[in-house]
Write an enzyme that holds these catalytic residues in place. Structure first.
Site, PDB file in Angstrom:
ATOM      1  CG  LEU A  77      -1.812  -1.188   1.172  1.00 36.85           C
ATOM      2  CD1 LEU A  77      -2.855  -1.246   2.352  1.00 36.85           C
ATOM      3  CD2 LEU A  77      -2.664  -1.196  -0.064  1.00 36.85           C
ATOM      4  CB  CYS A  78       4.482   1.836  -0.050  1.00 33.33           C
ATOM      5  SG  CYS A  78       5.762   2.862   0.417  1.00 33.33           S
ATOM      6  CG  HIS A  79       1.379   6.802  -2.326  1.00 30.05           C
ATOM      7  ND1 HIS A  79       1.032   6.599  -0.992  1.00 30.05           N
ATOM      8  CD2 HIS A  79       0.445   6.927  -3.061  1.00 30.05           C
ATOM      9  CE1 HIS A  79      -0.307   6.843  -0.837  1.00 30.05           C
ATOM     10  NE2 HIS A  79      -0.590   6.855  -2.084  1.00 30.05           N
ATOM     11  CG  MET A 113       6.347   2.491   4.632  1.00 28.24           C
ATOM     12  SD  MET A 113       6.696   1.673   6.274  1.00 28.24           S
ATOM     13  CE  MET A 113       7.095  -0.031   5.734  1.00 28.24           C
ATOM     14  CD  GLU A 114       9.510   5.000   0.622  1.00 31.74           C
ATOM     15  OE1 GLU A 114       8.658   4.824  -0.389  1.00 31.74           O
ATOM     16  OE2 GLU A 114       9.360   5.379   1.521  1.00 31.74           O
ATOM     17  CG  ASP A 128      22.622 -14.374  -0.363  1.00 32.89           C
ATOM     18  OD1 ASP A 128      22.191 -15.296  -0.408  1.00 32.89           O
ATOM     19  OD2 ASP A 128      22.986 -13.652  -1.384  1.00 32.89           O
TER      20      ASP A 128
END
Length: 163
Positions: A77-79, A113-114, A128
């Protein structure tokens, strides 16, 4: 509205939604997040001793930048936002790798969020690259440290915040 009583803007009538930001003013915004990759001794030795895949700390820095740019693909739901800058720090300490990312934009919504996606992408890439040495590597303490801009104002993580 206080954070404790804040409405969850990504839900309307009990259904998920992408918040409409078309009427919001584009302003300068930034956010800083951090994560730790805790390394057991054998993973730390592998990091210091070299890795056939390359330098995990350099790869982590690049992964942070790539992760920030692809956040809207991962957080449903992030733009999608035009990122105007990102600063990444990936540093080896005795207990592991400390990652911070500060993301900036000029837009109608923030880049928290970024910043969080940046540090998680970096941490996952460290894992990893070192997992052959140890599966006991831990990604911990992923959190927002600060944000600026927008209607909700500035935030800086303080000693009284949830830890």
């Amino acid at each position: 509205m206080s954070e404790a009583g804040a409405a969850l803007t990504h839900f309307q009538g009990g259904q998920p939604r992408m918040v409409d930001v078309s009427d919001k003013q584009a302003t300068s915004r930034s956010a800083t997040a951090e994560a730790w990759v805790r390394l057991p001794p054998e993973a730390r030795a592998a990091l210091i001793g070299g890795n056939k895949k390359g330098d995990p700390l350099v790869v982590a820095r690049l992964a942070a930048i790539g992760g920030a740019k692809r956040t809207a693909d991962l957080v449903l739901l992030c733009h999608p936002l035009p990122i105007t800058g990102i600063d990444v720090s990936v540093q080896l300490h005795e207990e592991g790798v400390h990652i911070t990312a500060t993301v900036r934009t000029v837009g109608p919504t923030g880049v928290e969020m970024e910043a969080l996606t940046a540090v998680m992408s970096a941490a996952l890439n460290v894992y990893d690259m070192l997992k052959a040495a140890s599966k006991a590597i831990e990604i911990t303490d992923v959190r927002l440290l600060a944000k600026s801009g927008g209607k909700s104002g500035d935030y800086r993580r303080g000693p009284g915040d949830f830890t």
